[in-house]
Design a protein around this motif. Structure first.
Motif, PDB file in Angstrom:
ATOM      1  N   UNK A  54      12.453 -10.263  48.475  1.00 44.93           N
ATOM      2  CA  UNK A  54      12.845 -11.639  48.180  1.00 44.93           C
ATOM      3  C   UNK A  54      12.013 -12.203  47.036  1.00 44.93           C
ATOM      4  N   UNK A  55      10.712 -11.956  47.072  1.00 42.40           N
ATOM      5  CA  UNK A  55       9.829 -12.426  46.002  1.00 42.40           C
ATOM      6  C   UNK A  55      10.224 -11.789  44.670  1.00 42.40           C
ATOM      7  N   UNK A  56      10.516 -10.505  44.691  1.00 42.58           N
ATOM      8  CA  UNK A  56      10.902  -9.798  43.472  1.00 42.58           C
ATOM      9  C   UNK A  56      12.183 -10.362  42.885  1.00 42.58           C
ATOM     10  N   UNK A  57      13.142 -10.677  43.728  1.00 40.97           N
ATOM     11  CA  UNK A  57      14.406 -11.271  43.277  1.00 40.97           C
ATOM     12  C   UNK A  57      14.154 -12.638  42.653  1.00 40.97           C
ATOM     13  N   UNK A  58      13.355 -13.463  43.329  1.00 40.23           N
ATOM     14  CA  UNK A  58      13.025 -14.792  42.790  1.00 40.23           C
ATOM     15  C   UNK A  58      12.359 -14.677  41.417  1.00 40.23           C
ATOM     16  N   UNK A  59      11.443 -13.718  41.287  1.00 35.85           N
ATOM     17  CA  UNK A  59      10.745 -13.544  40.019  1.00 35.85           C
ATOM     18  C   UNK A  59      11.691 -13.031  38.927  1.00 35.85           C
ATOM     19  N   UNK A  60      12.618 -12.160  39.268  1.00 37.27           N
ATOM     20  CA  UNK A  60      13.602 -11.675  38.298  1.00 37.27           C
ATOM     21  C   UNK A  60      14.493 -12.819  37.824  1.00 37.27           C
ATOM     22  N   UNK A  61      14.902 -13.685  38.742  1.00 31.24           N
ATOM     23  CA  UNK A  61      15.723 -14.840  38.375  1.00 31.24           C
ATOM     24  C   UNK A  61      14.940 -15.785  37.475  1.00 31.24           C
ATOM     25  N   UNK A  62      13.672 -16.007  37.804  1.00 31.63           N
ATOM     26  CA  UNK A  62      12.817 -16.866  36.978  1.00 31.63           C
ATOM     27  C   UNK A  62      12.705 -16.302  35.559  1.00 31.63           C
ATOM     28  N   UNK A  63      12.510 -14.992  35.455  1.00 31.02           N
ATOM     29  CA  UNK A  63      12.440 -14.355  34.133  1.00 31.02           C
ATOM     30  C   UNK A  63      13.740 -14.552  33.362  1.00 31.02           C
ATOM     31  N   UNK A  64      14.868 -14.328  34.029  1.00 29.78           N
ATOM     32  CA  UNK A  64      16.167 -14.469  33.368  1.00 29.78           C
ATOM     33  C   UNK A  64      16.389 -15.907  32.893  1.00 29.78           C
ATOM     34  N   UNK A  65      16.047 -16.868  33.730  1.00 23.57           N
ATOM     35  CA  UNK A  65      16.228 -18.279  33.339  1.00 23.57           C
ATOM     36  C   UNK A  65      15.315 -18.645  32.178  1.00 23.57           C
ATOM     37  N   UNK A  66      14.098 -18.137  32.194  1.00 17.98           N
ATOM     38  CA  UNK A  66      13.159 -18.419  31.110  1.00 17.98           C
ATOM     39  C   UNK A  66      13.668 -17.852  29.796  1.00 17.98           C
ATOM     40  N   UNK A  67      14.185 -16.637  29.834  1.00 18.20           N
ATOM     41  CA  UNK A  67      14.759 -16.029  28.627  1.00 18.20           C
ATOM     42  C   UNK A  67      15.966 -16.840  28.164  1.00 18.20           C
ATOM     43  N   UNK A  68      16.842 -17.205  29.088  1.00 13.80           N
ATOM     44  CA  UNK A  68      18.044 -17.962  28.738  1.00 13.80           C
ATOM     45  C   UNK A  68      17.692 -19.305  28.107  1.00 13.80           C
ATOM     46  N   UNK A  69      16.652 -19.953  28.621  1.00 20.01           N
ATOM     47  CA  UNK A  69      16.220 -21.239  28.075  1.00 20.01           C
ATOM     48  C   UNK A  69      15.521 -21.095  26.725  1.00 20.01           C
TER      49      UNK A  69
END
Length: 67
Positions: A43-58
């Protein structure tokens, strides 16, 4: 194969799954994941992957986002 679960992931979900798997594997490699804590670390890994993706997208404007 009959009876096998079917999964259809969208392209962005595939990327998040791949990155989350890499993050999770790193946690396993360094010994953070212990028996009984696998789900928490996934779950933590998924949250961190989503955070990375959102940061890149932004942070980056893709060619397809330019009008």
């Amino acid at each position: 194969m009959a009876g096998q679960p079917y999964l259809k992931l969208e392209p962005t979900e595939k990327v998040i799954t791949h990155v989350a798997g890499q993050i999770y594997a790193a946690y396993i490699t360094v010994g953070r994941v212990t028996e009984g804590t696998e789900s928490d670390w996934m779950t933590r890994s998924i949250r961190e992957a989503i955070f990375l993706a959102r940061t890149v997208d932004d942070s980056i404007q893709a060619d397809s986002e330019i009008g």
